[in-house]
Design a protein around this motif. Structure first.
Motif, mmCIF file in Angstrom:
data_model
loop_
_atom_site.group_PDB
_atom_site.id
_atom_site.type_symbol
_atom_site.label_atom_id
_atom_site.label_comp_id
_atom_site.label_asym_id
_atom_site.label_seq_id
_atom_site.Cartn_x
_atom_site.Cartn_y
_atom_site.Cartn_z
ATOM 1 N N VAL A 234 2.503 -43.107 25.540
ATOM 2 C CA VAL A 234 3.294 -42.112 25.613
ATOM 3 C C VAL A 234 4.193 -42.709 26.685
ATOM 4 C CG1 VAL A 234 3.794 -39.650 26.605
ATOM 5 C CG2 VAL A 234 1.608 -40.719 24.972
ATOM 6 N N LEU A 235 5.702 -42.426 26.989
ATOM 7 C CA LEU A 235 6.561 -42.562 27.009
ATOM 8 C C LEU A 235 7.954 -41.859 28.278
ATOM 9 C CD1 LEU A 235 7.034 -46.675 26.243
ATOM 10 C CD2 LEU A 235 5.934 -45.660 27.756
ATOM 11 N N LEU A 236 7.339 -41.371 28.883
ATOM 12 C CA LEU A 236 9.077 -39.851 29.246
ATOM 13 C C LEU A 236 10.077 -40.878 30.121
ATOM 14 C CD1 LEU A 236 9.799 -37.758 29.200
ATOM 15 C CD2 LEU A 236 9.155 -37.132 31.843
ATOM 16 N N ASN A 237 11.089 -40.958 28.992
ATOM 17 C CA ASN A 237 12.643 -41.790 29.379
ATOM 18 C C ASN A 237 12.391 -43.175 30.041
ATOM 19 O OD1 ASN A 237 13.854 -39.205 29.238
ATOM 20 N ND2 ASN A 237 13.259 -38.144 31.433
ATOM 21 N N GLY A 238 11.290 -43.851 29.035
ATOM 22 C CA GLY A 238 10.817 -45.224 29.039
ATOM 23 C C GLY A 238 9.867 -45.114 29.875
ATOM 24 N N LYS A 239 9.137 -44.531 31.143
ATOM 25 C CA LYS A 239 8.367 -44.246 31.643
ATOM 26 C C LYS A 239 6.329 -44.050 31.835
ATOM 27 C CE LYS A 239 6.744 -43.717 36.916
ATOM 28 N NZ LYS A 239 7.421 -42.970 38.253
ATOM 29 N N ASP A 240 5.395 -44.613 31.440
ATOM 30 C CA ASP A 240 3.857 -44.544 30.961
ATOM 31 C C ASP A 240 3.907 -43.515 31.702
ATOM 32 O OD1 ASP A 240 2.032 -44.197 29.895
ATOM 33 O OD2 ASP A 240 1.124 -46.218 30.821
ATOM 34 N N ILE A 241 3.271 -42.009 30.863
ATOM 35 C CA ILE A 241 2.999 -41.010 31.776
ATOM 36 C C ILE A 241 1.795 -41.049 32.231
ATOM 37 C CG2 ILE A 241 5.189 -39.201 30.428
ATOM 38 C CD1 ILE A 241 2.534 -38.356 29.246
ATOM 39 N N PHE A 242 0.796 -42.181 32.316
ATOM 40 C CA PHE A 242 -0.126 -41.688 32.322
ATOM 41 C C PHE A 242 -0.733 -43.242 33.337
ATOM 42 C CE2 PHE A 242 -1.110 -39.791 27.904
ATOM 43 C CZ PHE A 242 -1.882 -38.395 28.771
ATOM 44 N N SER A 243 0.646 -43.848 33.530
ATOM 45 C CA SER A 243 0.639 -45.137 34.404
ATOM 46 C C SER A 243 -0.756 -44.868 35.277
ATOM 47 C CB SER A 243 2.034 -46.012 34.634
ATOM 48 O OG SER A 243 2.162 -45.267 35.410
ATOM 49 N N ASP A 244 -0.348 -43.679 36.171
ATOM 50 C CA ASP A 244 -0.894 -43.512 37.847
ATOM 51 C C ASP A 244 -2.040 -42.641 37.244
ATOM 52 O OD1 ASP A 244 -1.600 -42.407 39.905
ATOM 53 O OD2 ASP A 244 0.418 -41.921 40.471
ATOM 54 N N GLN A 245 -2.885 -43.792 37.078
ATOM 55 C CA GLN A 245 -4.502 -42.838 36.767
ATOM 56 C C GLN A 245 -5.479 -41.648 36.944
ATOM 57 O OE1 GLN A 245 -6.751 -43.838 33.913
ATOM 58 N NE2 GLN A 245 -4.591 -44.766 33.780
ATOM 59 N N ALA A 246 -4.256 -42.037 38.974
ATOM 60 C CA ALA A 246 -5.791 -40.618 39.772
ATOM 61 C C ALA A 246 -4.215 -39.933 39.717
ATOM 62 C CB ALA A 246 -4.900 -41.223 40.901
ATOM 63 N N ASN A 247 -3.003 -39.559 39.047
ATOM 64 C CA ASN A 247 -2.363 -38.792 38.966
ATOM 65 C C ASN A 247 -1.194 -38.589 38.072
ATOM 66 O OD1 ASN A 247 -0.537 -36.362 39.788
ATOM 67 N ND2 ASN A 247 1.197 -37.023 41.179
ATOM 68 N N PRO A 248 -2.060 -38.582 36.314
ATOM 69 C CA PRO A 248 -1.390 -38.422 35.933
ATOM 70 C C PRO A 248 -0.378 -37.501 35.293
ATOM 71 C CG PRO A 248 -3.609 -37.894 35.200
ATOM 72 C CD PRO A 248 -3.612 -38.494 36.368
ATOM 73 N N VAL A 249 0.755 -37.672 34.221
ATOM 74 C CA VAL A 249 1.313 -36.439 34.218
ATOM 75 C C VAL A 249 1.204 -35.537 33.527
ATOM 76 C CG1 VAL A 249 3.052 -35.496 33.409
ATOM 77 C CG2 VAL A 249 3.955 -37.796 34.760
ATOM 78 N N THR A 250 0.027 -34.296 34.054
ATOM 79 C CA THR A 250 -0.420 -33.174 32.627
ATOM 80 C C THR A 250 0.777 -32.179 32.178
ATOM 81 O OG1 THR A 250 0.062 -31.587 34.929
ATOM 82 C CG2 THR A 250 -1.784 -32.840 34.909
ATOM 83 N N PRO A 251 0.976 -31.773 31.368
ATOM 84 C CA PRO A 251 1.427 -30.827 31.065
ATOM 85 C C PRO A 251 2.423 -30.069 31.273
ATOM 86 C CG PRO A 251 -0.449 -30.345 29.331
ATOM 87 C CD PRO A 251 -0.719 -31.130 31.056
ATOM 88 N N GLN A 252 2.149 -29.203 32.481
ATOM 89 C CA GLN A 252 3.103 -28.851 33.538
ATOM 90 C C GLN A 252 3.802 -29.744 34.129
ATOM 91 O OE1 GLN A 252 3.217 -25.500 33.715
ATOM 92 N NE2 GLN A 252 4.604 -25.637 35.237
ATOM 93 N N LYS A 253 2.850 -31.030 34.897
ATOM 94 C CA LYS A 253 4.690 -31.486 35.711
ATOM 95 C C LYS A 253 4.955 -31.987 34.260
ATOM 96 C CE LYS A 253 0.751 -33.094 38.754
ATOM 97 N NZ LYS A 253 0.152 -34.533 39.248
ATOM 98 N N LEU A 254 4.826 -32.219 33.643
ATOM 99 C CA LEU A 254 5.674 -33.116 32.086
ATOM 100 C C LEU A 254 6.885 -32.029 31.794
ATOM 101 C CD1 LEU A 254 6.356 -34.454 29.548
ATOM 102 C CD2 LEU A 254 5.589 -33.380 28.426
ATOM 103 N N LYS A 255 6.685 -30.556 31.933
ATOM 104 C CA LYS A 255 7.923 -29.550 31.847
ATOM 105 C C LYS A 255 8.111 -29.409 33.426
ATOM 106 C CE LYS A 255 8.179 -24.718 31.382
ATOM 107 N NZ LYS A 255 7.073 -23.093 31.228
ATOM 108 N N GLU A 256 7.860 -30.061 34.416
ATOM 109 C CA GLU A 256 8.745 -29.691 35.424
ATOM 110 C C GLU A 256 9.804 -31.158 35.452
ATOM 111 O OE1 GLU A 256 5.515 -29.607 38.895
ATOM 112 O OE2 GLU A 256 5.155 -27.344 38.155
ATOM 113 N N GLN A 257 8.946 -32.091 35.402
ATOM 114 C CA GLN A 257 10.105 -33.365 35.601
ATOM 115 C C GLN A 257 11.114 -32.499 34.039
ATOM 116 O OE1 GLN A 257 7.712 -37.037 34.572
ATOM 117 N NE2 GLN A 257 6.322 -36.590 36.444
ATOM 118 N N VAL A 258 10.762 -32.476 33.261
ATOM 119 C CA VAL A 258 11.849 -32.386 32.249
ATOM 120 C C VAL A 258 12.936 -31.606 32.814
ATOM 121 C CG1 VAL A 258 12.443 -32.328 29.546
ATOM 122 C CG2 VAL A 258 10.225 -32.858 30.534
ATOM 123 N N GLU A 259 12.546 -29.978 33.081
ATOM 124 C CA GLU A 259 13.026 -29.356 33.492
ATOM 125 C C GLU A 259 14.487 -29.831 34.191
ATOM 126 O OE1 GLU A 259 10.775 -24.859 32.061
ATOM 127 O OE2 GLU A 259 10.867 -26.385 33.807
#
Length: 316
Positions: A234-259
């Protein structure tokens, strides 16, 4: 004199018995050594034979000839390089989520269950578009054809303008990973009945004929060439959203980043929402991934044992 002779004879008899015992022991050692050698040799041959069989199985697993046997027919509206992506959401949305998925992959289901509502909400607002790439990793790891046939059926649903809805239905009804239920066209057609207007003669013919099988095979080749480590990737604008295992992109973070990226698109004149509004699961856990075990570039959901297997862990 006779007593001396008797004693000498007894001593000779004892020596002879000891000598015979020693000889017999040496013979037994030789026989045991020969037996152990034969056992070890047989075991080695057996292991090598098994390895050969496993190698042949691994080399041929998932290589359904129908995946590459016909012309590559991309589904209607397919986009991206070689038209290998099915896009949902509005093309003008500023943010793009790229998802590589397998309909048999449990980690892919976990991702969909956790992120589905947020993704559809962002699509409906015109903030996000999603490029879905369908692969056959589990077929390759575990055998069967459910990944291939499920992906073909989803591509057939795209032809009918019902991809997003059917995509969600397939993940919501995903069988156990070891159960190749999606390898049966009857099951795929049965699930089509859950999507209004999808179960038509054209859709049925597309599913039963494997119209997009070669296209799915080409998508799998692209996945392998990309050296992705597993599904879902899963890539958001080309960046792996799970690359940082300690701080992955949660659904809420995904929403915040896209907004935060902005680009809200006004509703269409009809006021209709973006396709793909199904699903009500909204847990915010990050899924673990089915892995190929091949290493390579990042782009997979986190912490799978792709021991998986779940056998999603085997090399494809």
């Amino acid at each position: 004199m006779s007593e001396k002779n008797d004693g000498a004879n007894r001593d000779a008899t004892k020596r002879s018995a000891r000598e015979r015992l020693l000889v017999e022991r040496e013979r037994q050692k030789t026989r045991d050594k020969r037996r152990r050698t034969l056992v070890v040799t047989a075991a080695v041959v057996g292991v090598l034979g098994l390895a050969t069989v496993v190698g042949v199985i691994a080399a041929n697993t998932g290589k359904d000839s129908s995946a590459k046997g016909g012309p590559v027919v991309a589904p209607s509206g397919a986009t991206g390089k070689d038209a290998l992506a099915i896009q949902t959401g509005r093309p003008e949305a500023k943010s793009t989520l790229t998802v590589w998925e397998d309909f048999r992959c449990p980690a892919c289901k976990a991702f969909e269950d956790n992120y589905r509502d947020i993704v559809h909400e962002l699509e409906a607002k015109g903030l996000l578009k999603v490029d879905y790439h369908l692969v056959t990793l589990i077929d390759g790891n575990m055998g069967g054809s459910g990944s291939l046939k499920g992906a073909n059926a989803a591509a057939c649903a795209q032809d009918a303008g019902k991809f997003s809805e059917y995509h969600d239905v397939l993940f919501q009804n995903q069988p156990q990973e070891v159960d190749d239920a999606y390898g049966k066209n009857a099951r795929l057609l049965e699930l089509a009945g859950k999507v209004e207007g999808l179960d038509t003669p054209a859709f049925r013919a597309c599913v039963e004929d494997g119209t997009h099988n070669s296209w799915v095979g080409k998508s799998q080749e692209a996945f392998r060439a990309g050296k992705f480590r597993g599904t879902p990737t899963v890539l958001l604008n080309g960046k792996d959203i799970f690359s940082d295992q300690a701080n992955p992109v949660t659904p809420q973070k995904l929403k915040e980043q896209v907004e935060a990226a902005g680009g809200v698109v006004k509703p269409s004149p009809s006021g209709s929402a973006t396709p793909g509004s199904g699903g009500k699961n909204g847990a915010k856990a990050s899924p673990s991934a089915s892995r190929t075990g091949s290493g390579g570039s990042s782009g997979t959901a986190s912490n799978r044992s792709i021991g998986g297997s779940s056998n999603g862990s085997s090399q494809d």
